[in-house]
Design a protein around this motif. Sequence first.
Motif, mmCIF file in Angstrom:
data_model
loop_
_atom_site.group_PDB
_atom_site.id
_atom_site.type_symbol
_atom_site.label_atom_id
_atom_site.label_comp_id
_atom_site.label_asym_id
_atom_site.label_seq_id
_atom_site.Cartn_x
_atom_site.Cartn_y
_atom_site.Cartn_z
ATOM 1 N N GLU A 32 -15.452 26.801 -26.949
ATOM 2 C CA GLU A 32 -16.830 26.794 -26.466
ATOM 3 C C GLU A 32 -17.673 27.812 -27.227
ATOM 4 O O GLU A 32 -18.811 27.539 -27.592
ATOM 5 C CB GLU A 32 -16.862 27.103 -24.973
ATOM 6 C CG GLU A 32 -18.235 26.976 -24.364
ATOM 7 C CD GLU A 32 -18.216 27.165 -22.860
ATOM 8 O OE1 GLU A 32 -19.290 27.483 -22.337
ATOM 9 O OE2 GLU A 32 -17.161 27.023 -22.245
ATOM 10 N N ASP B 221 -18.450 26.441 -30.606
ATOM 11 C CA ASP B 221 -19.477 25.400 -30.489
ATOM 12 C C ASP B 221 -20.856 26.018 -30.332
ATOM 13 O O ASP B 221 -21.824 25.565 -30.942
ATOM 14 C CB ASP B 221 -19.150 24.499 -29.300
ATOM 15 C CG ASP B 221 -20.110 23.334 -29.180
ATOM 16 O OD1 ASP B 221 -20.401 22.703 -30.213
ATOM 17 O OD2 ASP B 221 -20.569 23.063 -28.046
ATOM 18 N N LEU B 222 -20.957 27.057 -29.520
ATOM 19 C CA LEU B 222 -22.247 27.729 -29.337
ATOM 20 C C LEU B 222 -22.721 28.383 -30.625
ATOM 21 O O LEU B 222 -23.908 28.330 -30.960
ATOM 22 C CB LEU B 222 -22.144 28.768 -28.217
ATOM 23 C CG LEU B 222 -22.021 28.200 -26.803
ATOM 24 C CD1 LEU B 222 -21.770 29.329 -25.815
ATOM 25 C CD2 LEU B 222 -23.254 27.419 -26.427
ATOM 26 N N LYS B 223 -21.796 28.998 -31.374
ATOM 27 C CA LYS B 223 -22.175 29.608 -32.653
ATOM 28 C C LYS B 223 -22.683 28.551 -33.628
ATOM 29 O O LYS B 223 -23.643 28.779 -34.369
ATOM 30 C CB LYS B 223 -20.984 30.351 -33.253
ATOM 31 C CG LYS B 223 -20.689 31.655 -32.552
ATOM 32 C CD LYS B 223 -19.509 32.363 -33.203
ATOM 33 C CE LYS B 223 -19.204 33.670 -32.517
ATOM 34 N NZ LYS B 223 -18.058 34.357 -33.111
ATOM 35 N N GLU B 224 -22.040 27.381 -33.637
ATOM 36 C CA GLU B 224 -22.467 26.301 -34.514
ATOM 37 C C GLU B 224 -23.865 25.814 -34.125
ATOM 38 O O GLU B 224 -24.712 25.552 -34.990
ATOM 39 C CB GLU B 224 -21.469 25.143 -34.441
ATOM 40 C CG GLU B 224 -21.832 23.940 -35.280
ATOM 41 C CD GLU B 224 -21.786 24.194 -36.773
ATOM 42 O OE1 GLU B 224 -22.409 23.417 -37.516
ATOM 43 O OE2 GLU B 224 -21.149 25.174 -37.201
ATOM 44 N N ARG B 225 -24.125 25.708 -32.834
ATOM 45 C CA ARG B 225 -25.452 25.291 -32.380
ATOM 46 C C ARG B 225 -26.513 26.308 -32.779
ATOM 47 O O ARG B 225 -27.607 25.948 -33.220
ATOM 48 C CB ARG B 225 -25.467 25.116 -30.867
ATOM 49 C CG ARG B 225 -24.718 23.904 -30.400
ATOM 50 C CD ARG B 225 -24.813 23.782 -28.903
ATOM 51 N NE ARG B 225 -23.971 22.715 -28.419
ATOM 52 C CZ ARG B 225 -23.884 22.377 -27.152
ATOM 53 N NH1 ARG B 225 -24.577 23.035 -26.242
ATOM 54 N NH2 ARG B 225 -23.104 21.396 -26.775
ATOM 55 N N VAL B 226 -26.193 27.593 -32.643
ATOM 56 C CA VAL B 226 -27.140 28.643 -33.030
ATOM 57 C C VAL B 226 -27.408 28.573 -34.534
ATOM 58 O O VAL B 226 -28.551 28.680 -34.980
ATOM 59 C CB VAL B 226 -26.612 30.033 -32.621
ATOM 60 C CG1 VAL B 226 -27.419 31.136 -33.273
ATOM 61 C CG2 VAL B 226 -26.626 30.175 -31.112
ATOM 62 N N ARG B 227 -26.368 28.355 -35.318
ATOM 63 C CA ARG B 227 -26.527 28.258 -36.766
ATOM 64 C C ARG B 227 -27.445 27.095 -37.129
ATOM 65 O O ARG B 227 -28.347 27.222 -37.969
ATOM 66 C CB ARG B 227 -25.163 28.072 -37.434
ATOM 67 C CG ARG B 227 -25.214 28.125 -38.955
ATOM 68 C CD ARG B 227 -23.881 27.819 -39.586
ATOM 69 N NE ARG B 227 -23.447 26.440 -39.373
ATOM 70 C CZ ARG B 227 -23.917 25.378 -40.048
ATOM 71 N NH1 ARG B 227 -24.832 25.546 -40.986
ATOM 72 N NH2 ARG B 227 -23.471 24.175 -39.801
ATOM 73 N N LYS B 228 -27.271 25.944 -36.441
ATOM 74 C CA LYS B 228 -28.120 24.788 -36.724
ATOM 75 C C LYS B 228 -29.566 25.052 -36.303
ATOM 76 O O LYS B 228 -30.504 24.671 -37.009
ATOM 77 C CB LYS B 228 -27.583 23.555 -35.998
ATOM 78 C CG LYS B 228 -26.332 22.993 -36.628
ATOM 79 C CD LYS B 228 -25.843 21.767 -35.883
ATOM 80 C CE LYS B 228 -24.588 21.196 -36.512
ATOM 81 N NZ LYS B 228 -24.105 20.014 -35.789
ATOM 82 N N LEU B 229 -29.744 25.693 -35.156
ATOM 83 C CA LEU B 229 -31.103 26.005 -34.721
ATOM 84 C C LEU B 229 -31.788 26.987 -35.650
ATOM 85 O O LEU B 229 -32.982 26.860 -35.931
ATOM 86 C CB LEU B 229 -31.078 26.558 -33.289
ATOM 87 C CG LEU B 229 -30.780 25.538 -32.201
ATOM 88 C CD1 LEU B 229 -30.596 26.256 -30.854
ATOM 89 C CD2 LEU B 229 -31.871 24.503 -32.105
ATOM 90 N N GLU B 230 -31.050 27.962 -36.153
ATOM 91 C CA GLU B 230 -31.622 28.910 -37.110
ATOM 92 C C GLU B 230 -32.008 28.198 -38.399
ATOM 93 O O GLU B 230 -33.045 28.513 -38.999
ATOM 94 C CB GLU B 230 -30.632 30.044 -37.390
ATOM 95 C CG GLU B 230 -30.506 31.012 -36.239
ATOM 96 C CD GLU B 230 -29.408 32.043 -36.456
ATOM 97 O OE1 GLU B 230 -28.548 31.844 -37.354
ATOM 98 O OE2 GLU B 230 -29.418 33.058 -35.732
#
Length: 79
Positions: A59, A62-71
């Motif tokens: 989890e 997954d959250l780190k990946e989402r943050v990377r995509k949002l950045e």
Amino acid sequence: MSLTAILASGLFGLLALALAAGFTLKGWHGWLELKKLELASGSPRQDEPTASPAGGRIELADLKERVRKLEAIAAGIDL
């Protein structure tokens, strides 16, 4: 339709609405009491999955990946 019939149907409708609101309020208070008891007991609910250490790491990844995509979206970079 006579005035008496209109008045009677209006009062009946109002009574039905008041009864429905009363039953709904009683149910709401019961549900809140149940939640208070669940919180006071401190035990997890039966339908909540127990988290494993591996699940927490997945989890977090997954959250780190989402943050990377949002950045990347905020910076205007196409992925």
